[in-house]
Design a protein around this motif. Structure first.
Motif, PDB file in Angstrom:
ATOM      1  N   UNK A 135     -12.478  -7.395  30.554  1.00 29.29           N
ATOM      2  CA  UNK A 135     -11.831  -8.711  30.485  1.00 29.29           C
ATOM      3  C   UNK A 135     -11.836  -9.387  31.852  1.00 29.29           C
ATOM      4  N   UNK A 136     -11.626  -8.642  32.907  1.00 22.62           N
ATOM      5  CA  UNK A 136     -11.612  -9.225  34.247  1.00 22.62           C
ATOM      6  C   UNK A 136     -12.961  -9.860  34.573  1.00 22.62           C
ATOM      7  N   UNK A 137     -14.054  -9.118  34.393  1.00 15.86           N
ATOM      8  CA  UNK A 137     -15.377  -9.670  34.674  1.00 15.86           C
ATOM      9  C   UNK A 137     -15.734 -10.780  33.686  1.00 15.86           C
ATOM     10  N   UNK A 138     -15.271 -10.662  32.453  1.00 14.31           N
ATOM     11  CA  UNK A 138     -15.561 -11.671  31.439  1.00 14.31           C
ATOM     12  C   UNK A 138     -14.967 -13.021  31.824  1.00 14.31           C
ATOM     13  N   UNK A 139     -13.744 -13.018  32.329  1.00 17.44           N
ATOM     14  CA  UNK A 139     -13.109 -14.272  32.734  1.00 17.44           C
ATOM     15  C   UNK A 139     -13.808 -14.871  33.956  1.00 17.44           C
ATOM     16  N   UNK A 172      -9.157 -17.319  27.283  1.00 18.80           N
ATOM     17  CA  UNK A 172      -8.632 -16.394  28.281  1.00 18.80           C
ATOM     18  C   UNK A 172      -7.142 -16.155  28.142  1.00 18.80           C
ATOM     19  N   UNK A 173      -6.381 -17.201  27.828  1.00 13.43           N
ATOM     20  CA  UNK A 173      -4.943 -17.029  27.627  1.00 13.43           C
ATOM     21  C   UNK A 173      -4.662 -16.165  26.395  1.00 13.43           C
ATOM     22  N   UNK A 174      -5.445 -16.359  25.336  1.00 11.13           N
ATOM     23  CA  UNK A 174      -5.283 -15.505  24.148  1.00 11.13           C
ATOM     24  C   UNK A 174      -5.586 -14.051  24.489  1.00 11.13           C
ATOM     25  N   UNK A 175      -6.629 -13.831  25.286  1.00 16.10           N
ATOM     26  CA  UNK A 175      -6.968 -12.463  25.681  1.00 16.10           C
ATOM     27  C   UNK A 175      -5.850 -11.842  26.507  1.00 16.10           C
ATOM     28  N   UNK A 207      -3.574  -4.933  15.147  1.00 15.07           N
ATOM     29  CA  UNK A 207      -4.332  -6.048  14.584  1.00 15.07           C
ATOM     30  C   UNK A 207      -4.086  -7.345  15.351  1.00 15.07           C
ATOM     31  N   UNK A 208      -2.822  -7.708  15.598  1.00 16.91           N
ATOM     32  CA  UNK A 208      -2.527  -8.969  16.286  1.00 16.91           C
ATOM     33  C   UNK A 208      -3.123  -9.009  17.691  1.00 16.91           C
ATOM     34  N   UNK A 209      -2.867  -8.007  18.555  1.00 20.96           N
ATOM     35  CA  UNK A 209      -3.486  -8.088  19.885  1.00 20.96           C
ATOM     36  C   UNK A 209      -5.009  -8.072  19.840  1.00 20.96           C
ATOM     37  N   UNK A 213      -7.510 -10.935  21.436  1.00 20.88           N
ATOM     38  CA  UNK A 213      -8.624 -10.639  22.353  1.00 20.88           C
ATOM     39  C   UNK A 213      -9.943 -11.090  21.731  1.00 20.88           C
ATOM     40  N   UNK A 214     -10.063 -10.916  20.421  1.00 24.37           N
ATOM     41  CA  UNK A 214     -11.262 -11.363  19.715  1.00 24.37           C
ATOM     42  C   UNK A 214     -11.484 -12.860  19.911  1.00 24.37           C
TER      43      UNK A 214
END
Length: 681
Positions: A135-139, A172-175, A207-209, A213-214
């Protein structure tokens, strides 16, 4: 575990090269492109060694437990080393093509800087070995690629970049919310451990988290309904950047979805059904949008959305088939590799047209490819591969995905009709692919030239021609020998996907050829009945292509932007109510119950500081009036002036405290303090 510093070098080298490219490019623009090419080539060389070692079972790993609070973990096994290698290869091709595309451009240093920085972050995504690192590199990748879309700085590009950035930030905020809801053990669990990180946890809780992230990963992949940025951003970006966005960065989103499906939600049927039907919707809607478009880069952008839908169908089937998902796993990896090659070829071919004509509408570029055999053959190779024609590599990957869907239908005891309908949509989407690619192909290479005076001019450098020719040849060779090349890629990826033993599949079977024949028949029928009769008409000098859908008819302008404006208005009204209504209520009660009278102050009121400072300045003024300013004495009462300023400052602060901006400022300060505490504690 021994830390392999070459993994760090692979990620650090493009970041350092980005700085050098920018500095050198300020002296001469071409230096920036040379720096970009040499850095990409060096990274490609290192990854070639890592891939060769991974193919021999010698995976490289790196871990820094104290870095970035939760640590950084990298691993180059078969699949991750393969896709990092593909990314570096395509970056080299895009760098070579950039010499032809950017003949004169004042923003080349900036372009080279962010291109290399995006490469660094993209490799970090593909080589990551834990969710928090991914996630860090993705953002970083999402933000670093934003200047690609805004590169030309035209109103259209700025608007597209704004949409791209909004989707990236919201995703990004959702993730971030999803990460906060996940157990910490899942954030730092190593993918290379070879088993599901969520084993023993309740999937209802996850499921929710996972869906949050999805959202971030699916937005980057261009999945419906988060695709709204894609039809705008791909055409706005320069052709080499558009090619990388489609060929590589979209696969970073797919990579994240694969991680969630394999590492966290592997045993959840509901999750895989969600991915499957998202893929079906993306596949069909992307194909329809491409068919209705008349801009060459927009058609390819919507085509990317459709092909990502095919891959997501495979991801969903891989989970639904559980232990029988070997064929789906082969289809996923094969189509990811194929789509990267196809879109690199097709977007660069579109770049050849745009950089020579300065236009991208089919009605302006019509017939440009006539008399250009190299461009013709290269485009035809990408087109036939994308359409899944036998003997080209797309046939193998789409056949594997189709075969896995048929296998799941056979496994269902009842209620298989809905998946049978999905199978027909799969075949129809293959036909849509052929129809919109035929639309492009006939327009470019068989229609009468719209501008015959320019069509005969030199159009491509030798280096760019060699790079494009090599990719086109690879598509054909992979199609002739799919078991050797695509099968090798699948074998490398089996460990990461936890696919177990992969059974041999006969690609050129009667069933697969029949499925491809259905798609080809649908494609020719759609082209003849829809494109030739409804979406185009004969004109005096050729054929005129019609766009039946107005530009404003899209989810972004009709749904998302009004929704965001409404949400902003609601938040502003709530903030005003929270900050102002209590004060008004207390003021009314005070006047009604305490009978407090209001009076006017004859002069602005101050405080001890303003009085003391004003008296001091008045004394200084008196001294100056008797000496330096004797001829033109000053006449200012500083006590009154400072008191008035203090009163105005108080009124301004009162207005600020009532505003939404002040609330957001306090929120950002609090968030920064929290992050600082987490980082340094």
């Amino acid at each position: 575990m021994h830390n392999n510093l070459w993994l760090v070098a692979v990620i650090a080298l493009p970041a350092l090269g980005a700085v050098f490219a920018y500095v050198s490019g300020r002296r001469r623009a071409q230096y920036a492109l040379w720096s970009m090419l040499l850095t990409s080539a060096a990274v490609f060389a290192i990854l070639s060694v890592l891939l060769w070692r991974a193919a021999r079972g010698q995976s490289a790993s790196f871990a820094a437990a104290n870095a970035c609070v939760m640590g950084i973990a990298l691993h180059a096994d078969g699949f991750r080393a393969l896709y990092a290698w593909i990314a570096a290869l395509l970056w080299c091709v895009a760098s070579v093509f950039s010499f032809s595309y950017f003949r004169t451009d004042r923003n080349l240093p900036r372009y080279a800087f962010f291109t290399l920085f995006t490469l660094s972050a993209t490799l970090g995504v593909f080589l990551s070995d834990q969710l928090v690192t991914t996630v860090m590199f993705f953002e970083v990748m999402s933000l670093a690629s934003y200047p690609w879309v805004a590169h030309t700085e035209t109103p259209v590009a700025v608007r597209a970049a704004q949409s791209y950035l909004w989707i990236a930030i919201i995703g990004g905020m959702c993730m971030l919310m999803g990460l906060l809801l996940l157990p910490q053990t899942l954030l730092t669990a190593r993918y290379s451990a070879g088993q599901s990180a969520a084993e023993g946890l309740a999937f209802a809780r996850l499921m929710l988290p996972s869906v949050l992230i999805l959202t971030g990963f699916a937005a980057k992949a261009g999945a419906f309904p988060l695709h709204v940025w894609l039809p705008r951003a791909y055409p706005a970006a320069p052709a080499p950047a558009s090619a990388l966005l489609s060929a590589v960065l979209s696969k970073a989103g797919v990579f994240g979805i694969l991680l969630l499906s394999v590492q966290i939600m592997r045993e959840s049927v509901a999750w895989h059904a969600l991915i499957f039907w998202t893929g079906v919707a993306t596949m069909v809607i992307g194909g329809v949008l491409a068919l209705l478009s008349v801009d060459i880069k927009r058609i390819l952008a919507c085509s990317s959305m459709s092909q990502i839908g095919f891959i997501l169908v495979g991801v969903g089937l891989y989970g639904l088939l559980a232990h029988h998902g070997g064929v789906a796993a082969q289809g996923i990896v094969s189509h990811m590799v194929n789509h990267s090659l196809f879109k690199m070829i097709l977007f660069l071919c579109a770049g050849v047209v745009v950089m020579n004509l300065g236009q991208s509408s089919l009605n302006d570029v019509r017939g440009y490819g006539r008399g250009k055999p190299l461009l013709h053959l290269v485009f035809l190779s990408g087109m036939l591969g994308l359409a899944g024609i036998p003997l080209w590599s797309g046939f193998a990957s789409k056949s594997l995905l189709h075969e896995s869907l048929l296998e799941y239908i056979r496994m269902l005891p009842s209620g298989a009709w809905i998946y049978t309908a999905a199978e027909w949509l799969f075949v129809l989407s293959g036909g849509l692919t052929l129809s919109y690619m035929l639309k492009l192909y006939v327009c470019l290479f068989w229609e009468r030239p719209a501008r015959p005076d320019i069509s005969k001019a030199p159009y491509l450098s030798r280096a760019s021609a060699a790079a494009l020719g090599g990719l086109a040849a690879a598509v054909w060779v992979f199609g002739l020998f799919p078991e050797v090349f695509l099968g090798g890629a699948v074998t490398l990826s089996a460990g990461f996907l936890q696919a177990g033993e992969l059974s041999a599949v006969t690609v050129f079977s009667a069933g697969n050829l029949l499925g491809a024949g259905k798609s080809i028949a649908f494609g020719i029928l759609i082209y003849a009945l829809v494109v030739r009769r409804m979406l185009s008409e004969k004109a005096g000098d050729g054929r005129y292509y019609i766009s039946p859908v107005p530009e404003r008819w899209n989810l972004e302008d009709m749904v998302y932007r009004p929704l965001l404006k409404a949400m902003t208005a609601v938040v502003a009204a709530f903030s005003w109510a929270v900050s102002t209504l209590p004060e008004l209520l207390l003021s009314g009660l005070r006047r009604a119950l305490l009978r407090v009278r209001s009076w006017r102050v004859p002069m602005p009121g101050g405080n001890r500081f303003t009085c003391a400072a004003g008296e001091f300045l008045n004394n200084v003024e008196a001294v100056l009036n008797k000496s330096v300013l004797r001829d033109r004495p000053a006449n200012i009462d500083f006590s009154c002036a400072l008191a008035a300023g203090n009163e105005e400052l108080g009124r301004s602060m009162k207005r600020l405290k009532r505003s939404l901006s002040y609330s957001l400022l306090l929120f950002c300060i609090g968030l920064f303090a929290l992050l600082s505490y987490l980082v340094f504690s």
